[in-house]
Structure formats: structure tokens, C-alpha cells
Design an enzyme around this catalytic site. Structure first.
Site, mmCIF file in Angstrom:
data_model
loop_
_atom_site.group_PDB
_atom_site.id
_atom_site.type_symbol
_atom_site.label_atom_id
_atom_site.label_comp_id
_atom_site.label_asym_id
_atom_site.label_seq_id
_atom_site.Cartn_x
_atom_site.Cartn_y
_atom_site.Cartn_z
ATOM 1 N N HIS A 1 0.794 -1.101 0.105
ATOM 2 C CA HIS A 1 -0.122 0.021 0.049
ATOM 3 C C HIS A 1 0.974 1.289 -0.031
ATOM 4 C CE1 HIS A 1 -3.539 2.456 0.220
ATOM 5 N NE2 HIS A 1 -4.435 1.701 1.035
ATOM 6 N N TYR B 1 -14.349 5.614 9.088
ATOM 7 C CA TYR B 1 -13.440 6.123 8.259
ATOM 8 C C TYR B 1 -14.076 5.758 6.843
ATOM 9 C CZ TYR B 1 -8.703 6.732 6.102
ATOM 10 O OH TYR B 1 -7.577 6.957 5.325
ATOM 11 N N THR C 1 -5.141 10.634 -0.333
ATOM 12 C CA THR C 1 -6.345 10.311 0.156
ATOM 13 C C THR C 1 -6.687 11.468 1.258
ATOM 14 O OG1 THR C 1 -5.656 8.875 1.990
ATOM 15 C CG2 THR C 1 -6.097 7.989 -0.434
#
Length: 786
Positions: free
Chosen positions: A470, A586, A599
């Protein structure tokens, strides 16, 4: 998405050399390093910019030069003697003839005019792209000023742009005002705190504003002037690379294959086509030939994250990892039955054809040799804690055959696993998608190299999938590549009637070669310890994938509401029914309309959402009341999502203020409290059809199954969803078996019921309107008959 797991309670230490002045050397150093990283990225694009100086082109430069030369020879002087001034200023002018000086001066002036034009257009584009009012307007109700803005934007970007064409014109992410961020934060936690807790939080926030905030904000504004993005580099380092816990499950995520169809059931053939399609994508990526993703078909998104898709590996360190990105590496490493093979992807200056790749992979499948001592579970090192892996890498893999083999893995284009157990969606098996998800997420804990930018996993029945590290990028980036690959596989490459790749095979290609390892017993002990830790983590993860087929985007849009807001409110209703309480939620949103954007968080559990859920659970509430509260909550959610996308979110600003406070050695109880709050419900939407390469109305079987990630909080849920076409929504739900208050299958049932219950509100309202309209018609007829 999975970043929420790392955004809770992280700690790091700083040892400043001295703070005699009111400036911290450590903060200034890190701001400098941020800018250095940004300039390195600019240098990477230098060659590209020479051949594609958007919005102009090399041919336009030539036109300007020719025009300037014509004016020179016709005796006209449109620039009021500037050419003569340049001629007199040229160095070594005595060595040049009068005609040569005139030509050289004209070329220099034409180049200056051309570059000035380019920068003027880019500056104008940056101003236009800084306007985000369009995103707050109702669908189909665009104001005249926005229409003019859109027309200007289209006019200035009329030439067909390439992948990085707009990068220099993208605006910087703005730093929000501290007061605005704190006000939004307090509003977001109000529904989760009782009066006493809220008063305490208000007091902490007030003290922070009065004492530390202005000093921290000044450093952040300074960084925003100097770096291209004030968040992204710190986000990558502190949320991902400094984490010392396993990245398997906690950080990595996965994406599945097509849901309903498999083009071939031959493992080697499917892998051959997919790898070849990835090589085609990489070539387009390296040449910048892909079009940038654009909202409204015009507003460009940042493409920076795509740079590190291939030949990238996360390298473990004692205190922090780093991302190693290489170029021009032409091989692949394949794992099968505990052995590692190196496969060359190019021959004679071209990619291997799909049929040639199939032959290479089939040779590996046919190889019956046994793993070397310690080789079988070697990759478990990448699945366990980072510090033991960093220590082991330094001690046992820094020289000899181990270093050569490790270098082959870490420099490979990507990592391919030829798995031994079939996976995929089977309508006859209730848990088929669940086992498929767990296989992609963690496998056997030693058959994926979790540090690679992505692992391609190929199954014996022809199914495939990817596991993604990620730190280097977010899900939409890999999703973009995955859409291209699946469409190319099915509609451009294809298969023979027997299921093999099309084309002839060059029998003279070198066979795959085994990587050599010399792993001592002490190293094998560390590998085994990492495997046991990873196995415990993997066995504790409860995955459930749920296909919601009752309705989809088509019906939700008829309700005149956002599909994302509809689903998020359904998740709030499902969460309350499952746990009996509301929790900090979230939702990941992107900030790629800004340079180097990644993000931002949308805090979906709002006061409006809580009021709607309570009304749904109140037997005395009327349908009209519930529907009114739903619309209010949906509008609130959409506004928050838009604010997050346009740089006015909450969490990234607070995160960066916290980083600055740690560098300065400033203790902030408010920031510490904010950054330690657990996200018990973490959600993310997987993007669909970013490229529009497949018409899913015409080919309804060619739809993806989406992907997912591990649970964020030990006692919470992770939910990823993908809105597929008009009539399907797929949910990927994760939690932990060890926590008895969560159950992924149970939560999916709550989601199913919540979605239907909300849709029923609109159905009942519609039925009521039909009845009332019918009464009106009858009344009018009665009046006419009187």
C-alpha cells in the site's frame, strides 16, 4: 482504506541538534527533504517534457521558429528590435557571420516566445483548476459561470494530453485554517460523545488553538510553499514505512478477477496473457501514452502514483522502511511449490508473446524439483514484523548467492505466484468468495512476496488476482491497470479453442532459471518465527464477500440520491444494529485533483446520520420523517465528501500538525487524543470503469468482483464495496475471529437488510405519491362530470 489501520496511535522520536533560535532545525530539514523529493520527481519527467511540452509540442516550436525567420527575411520587426538586441548580446559574436547571428537570435527569441506561451497557458490552467465550485453544484444544474469555466478549460486543454501532461498545471493542496479544521472536528465527534466527554474535548481543542496551533500551522504553511504537497511524503513515511508491524493483512490489500467468467481454465495460458497485457500497460506507462484520468472528462487527476507501479519493492529497515524503485528491469520472479524462478520478459528487443510466456510458465509447472533448505517458507519474512526481517536481511542476504537471488526478486517487474489450489466465485459454494479473498489477502503466508509493489496470483482453474503493497499507491491506481489488463486479456489477446494463448512459440528461448539460496539453520529459525506470527494473524481474519443483487446504482439514482451516500448510511444503520452503538467511521476519498495528492478521510458518522438511524429504529417515526432525515444525512455526507476532495478535510491537516509537534518536541493533548482514536468502522469504495474499455451492458459477465482489506480495529470492521453496473453491489467485509462481538457474515446480513429497508422508504413514498396523484385525477374527473 487500509491506511486507517496505521493512522492510530503511531509514535516516533526526534532528537533535534539544537533549538536556540525559534526555528527547529529538524522541521526545516524535513521540509527541505520534502522539497528535495519533489524536485527528484520533476527530474524524472525531464526527458518526457522535452518530447511533450504540454500544451504545446515540438512541432509548434518549429512553427514559431519558421514564423520568426520569415519576419526576419521579409524585413518586418513584430517584436520592436529585440532580435537586434539579442544579436548584439551574443557571446563570441565576432566568430559568427551577420547572417548566422541573425538566425541564432531568431531561434533564441522564438524559443523564448514559445516557452513564455507555454508557461502562460500552464499558469492559466492552474488558476482554472484551482476552482472547485463545480463539484458542489447539483447534478444537471450547472451555473453559467461554471459553464464558462468548463469551456475555457476545454479550450486550453484541447490538444490530446498524455499521462503527465497536466502535472505542472495542477494546483497545490491548500492548508486549511486551524479554526475551520477544529470546528469540523468537534462537529464530527459530537454524536459519539456524551455531554461531559464533549466538554472535555472542547476544552482540549480551545487550549490547542490558544497555545500550540499557530506555531505548528506556520511550519505547515512554510512546507506547503516549498513542497509540492504538504501531506503526501509524511503520509507515506509515517503511516506506512515507519510501521513495524506486519504489512500482510494490516496494510496490503487485494483485487479479484472477473466475477462470473473465466476466459480459459489453463493456468499457464491465463498467466501468459495477463503478464503480456501488463507489459503492454507498462510500456504505455513509461512512454506516458496513457490518458490522465479526468473528472467531467476535463478536470485532470494527478498521475504521480503511477510512476512506481513496476520494478518497485518495499525494503525493510530497523526504524523505517524505504521504497526502492528501479527502471529498465526485464525479468519476472515466479513462485511455485516453494521454489523461486527467474523468467526473462524480453527477447530481441520485444516483449515475450503470450504463447511464449505460457510456455515459460508451463515449464515451471512441470518442474518437479524440491525446494532448497529454508526456501519453502522464505517469503514469510515479508509477512512478519519488519524489524526481524530487516535484521535478517542485513545478516544473511547481503552477500553471495542469497544477495543475488534477493536482488532478482526486489528488482523484478513484479512477483507472480502459480498457486496450487483453485479459487474463484462458485454459486454452488456459499463461502467460495470468502476463501478466494483470504487466499488473495494472505495465502499460506509464505507464497507471496508482500514487499513487492504487487503480487499477481494465478490459480489452477484459470482465475487470477492481485495482492498490493500500500505505501507506493492507493487502490484506484492499481484498479486502473487492472481494468486495462482484464479488458486486453479478454477482448484483444484472446485464446485458442483449446484454451491456449494465441501465436507461435520460439523454442530457442532460455528456460526459467532457479534462484539459488544458502540459508543457515539460524536464519531458518527466524523464518519459522515470522511464519508462526503471520499464520496467527491470518487465521484470526474473518473475511466475507457478499453479492448484493436486489438492486444497484440504477435504482438508487432514481431515488435522486448519491449511491455512495446511500451505501454509507446503510453501513451506519447496519453498524448500529450489529453493535448497538455508533462509532468513528473512516471513508477514504481521493485528493488527486491536487499535485501529488493521495487520500483524505470522510467521517461518515455525522449527527444527521445518527438522527436518521435512530428514526429507522424508532417504531413511532413515520416514513415521511425517516425519508426527510435520510435526505438531510445524504446531503451532509455528499458535502463532506466534496470538502475532502477539494482539500478542506479534517484528518490530513491534523495529522501533519501532529508530525510538526513531534519534531518540535511540543506536547499537545488535543492532537494526541485525536490521533489515538480508533476507526472501528473503516470503509472504502473500489472504483469501477475508470477506462470504460468494456461496455458491461453489452457484456454483463465481464464485471469485476472488486477487492478488500483487513480489519482496521481489532474489535471493528473493514468494509470495501464496489458498485458494479446498474444492478450489483459487492461488499468485502473483514473482522477478527478473536473478538466475539464481531462477525463478518452477520454484518453482511445487517447490510443486506439496511439496504432494503432504505429502499423501501422510497418505494413507500413513491406508492403514496401514486395514490395521491390518482385521487387528484379522480377528483378532477368528478368535477368535470358535475
Amino acid at each position: 482504506m487500509a491506511e486507517a489501520h496505521q493512522a492510530v496511535g503511531f509514535e516516533f522520536t526526534v532528537r533535534p541538534d539544537g533549538v536556540d533560535l525559534k526555528l527547529s532545525k529538524e522541521v526545516i530539514k524535513n521540509i527541505y527533504l520534502s522539497s528535495l523529493t519533489a524536485w527528484k520527481k520533476k527530474a524524472i519527467h525531464l526527458v518526457f517534457k522535452i518530447t511533450n511540452v504540454y500544451p504545446a509540442s515540438p512541432s509548434s516550436w518549429l512553427i514559431v521558429v519558421i514564423a520568426m525567420m520569415m519576419s526576419l527575411y521579409t524585413g518586418t520587426d513584430p517584436l520592436l528590435g529585440i532580435i537586434d538586441t539579442i544579436k548584439e548580446s551574443l557571446p563570441y559574436k565576432d566568430c559568427l557571420s551577420v547572417q548566422a547571428r541573425a538566425v541564432l537570435s531568431a531561434i533564441l527569441l522564438a524559443t523564448a516566445v514559445w516557452l513564455t506561451f507555454i508557461h502562460l497557458i500552464r499558469f492559466t490552467l492552474k488558476i482554472l483548476l484551482s476552482y472547485h465550485g463545480w463539484i458542489f453544484e447539483s447534478h444537471g444544474k450547472m451555473r453559467t459561470s461554471t459553464k464558462v469555466w468548463l469551456r475555457l478549460l476545454k479550450m486550453l486543454s484541447a490538444r490530446r494530453p498524455l499521462l503527465y501532461s497536466f502535472q505542472a498545471a495542477l494546483p497545490r493542496l491548500p492548508v486549511p485554517r486551524v479554526n475551520d479544521t477544529i470546528e469540523k472536528y468537534l462537529e464530527s465527534v459530537r454524536p459519539l460523545l456524551d455531554d461531559k466527554q464533549y466538554k472535555q474535548m472542547e476544552m482540549l481543542a480551545h487550549n490547542f488553538k490558544a497555545n500550540e496551533a499557530s506555531q505548528l500551522q506556520r511550519y505547515l504553511v512554510l512546507k506547503s510553499w516549498w513542497a509540492t504537497n504538504y501531506v503526501s511524503d509524511w503520509w507515506e513515511e509515517y503511516i506506512y514505512l515507519r510501521s513495524r508491524s506486519p504489512i500482510m493483512v494490516n496494510s496490503n490489500f487485494y483485487i479479484m478477477d472477473l466475477l462470473y467468467m473465466t476466459p480459459t481454465h489453463r493456468q499457464a495460458a491465463r498467466a501468459g496473457n495477463i503478464v503480456h497485457a501488463m507489459l503492454q500497460y507498462r510500456r504505455k506507462l513509461e512512454r506516458g501514452e496513457l490518458e490522465p484520468l479526468r473528472a467531467l472528462g476535463t478536470v485532470p487527476m494527478c498521475s504521480t502514483q503511477m510512476e512506481r507501479m513496476f520494478n518497485t519493492t518495499r525494503i525493510p529497515g530497523m526504524e523505517t522502511d524505504f521504497v526502492l524503485h528501479l527502471t529498465d528491469r526485464k525479468h519476472l520472479v515466479v513462485f511455485h511449490r516453494g521454489r523461486y524462478f527467474q523468467v526473462w520478459l524480453y527477447t530481441g528487443g520485444r516483449h515475450l508473446l503470450p504463447s511464449e510466456l505460457e510456455n515459460q510458465f508451463q515449464q515451471i509447472l512441470n518442474d518437479m524439483s524440491q525446494p532448497q533448505p529454508g526456501e519453502l517458507k522464505l517469503a514469510a519474512l515479508t509477512a512478519g514484523d519488519r524489524v526481524p526481517w530487516a535484521r535478517t536481511r542485513l545478516k544473511y542476504f547481503s552477500q553471495g548467492p542469497n544477495k543475488e537471488s534477493l536482488d532478482a526478486i526486489e528488482s523484478a517487474s513484479f512477483f507472480l505466484t502459480l498457486d496450487e489450489e483453485p479459487q474463484g466465485y462458485d454459486p454452488g459454494k456459499v463461502s467460495s468468495l470468502d476463501t478466494y479473498a483470504k487466499s488473495l489477502m494472505h495465502g499460506k503466508c509464505y507464497d507471496r512476496w508482500f514487499d513487492k509493489s504487487f503480487n499477481l496470483i494465478s490459480y489452477p482453474n484459470g482465475k487470477i488476482g492481485v495482492n498490493i503493497e500500500h505505501s507506493w499507491a492507493d487502490a484506484p491506481i492499481v484498479g486502473h491497470m487492472w481494468e486495462y489488463v482484464l479488458a486486453t486479456d479478454c477482448f484483444h489477446l484472446g485464446y485458442t479453442e483449446e484454451g491456449h494463448c494465441k501465436g507461435d512459440v520460439n523454442r530457442g528461448l532460455p528456460s526459467p532459471t532457479r534462484l539459488k539460496w544458502e540459508i543457515p539453520a539460524q536464519c531458518q529459525d527466524v523464518i519459522h518465527a515470522s511464519y508462526l506470527l503471520a499464520r496467527h494473524l491470518a487465521d484470526d481474519v474473518d473475511f466475507h464477500a457478499h453479492l448484493f443483487t436486489e438492486f444497484g446504482k440504477g435504482l438508487i439514482k432514481k431515488c435522486r440520491t448519491s449511491p455512495d451516500a446511500f451505501i454509507q448510511l446503510a453501513l451506519q444503520l447496519a453498524q448500529f444494529r450489529d453493535q448497538g452503538v455508533f462509532c468513528l467511521t473512516y471513508e477514504s476519498s481521493m485528493t488527486r485533483m491536487f499535485r501529488d495528492g493521495r487520500t483524505e478521510t470522510v467521517r461518515s458518522c455525522t449527527s444527521e446520520a445518527v438522527a436518521f438511524v435512530r428514526a429507522m429504529e424508532d417504531p413511532d417515526a413515520t416514513n415521511a420523517q425517516r425519508l426527510a432525515l435520510f435526505r438531510k444525512a445524504a446531503d451532509k455526507h455528499q458535502n463532506m465528501y466534496r470538502l475532502a476532495m477539494t482539500g478542506s478535510g479534517i484528518d490530513r491537516h491534523l495529522f501533519c500538525l501532529y508530525i510538526v509537534s513531534k519534531y518540535l518536541g511540543v506536547e499537545s493533548p488535543f492532537l494526541k487524543k485525536v490521533l489515538s482514536e480508533p476507526w472501528k468502522l473503516s470503509t472504502s469504495q473500489t472504483p469501477q470503469q475508470q477506462l470504460n474499455l468494456v461496455d458491461i451492458n453489452k457484456f454483463p459477465k465481464h464485471v469485476g468482483a472488486g477487492g478488500g482489506f483487513g480489519p482496521v480495529a481489532d474489535d471493528g470492521y473493514g468494509v470495501s464495496y464496489i458498485i458494479v453496473g446498474e444492478n450489483l453491489i459487492t461488499f468485502h467485509i473483514s473482522s477478527k475471529f478473536s473478538r466475539h462481538n464481531t462477525n463478518s457474515t452477520r454484518f453482511s446480513q445487517h447490510i443486506q437488510k439496511a439496504m432494503i429497508d432504505i429502499q423501501t422508504l422510497f418505494k413507500q413514498d413513491n406508492d403514496k405519491n401514486v395514490v395521491e396523484n390518482g385521487k387528484d385525477v379522480h377528483l378532477e374527473n368528478d368535477k368535470k362530470n358535475m
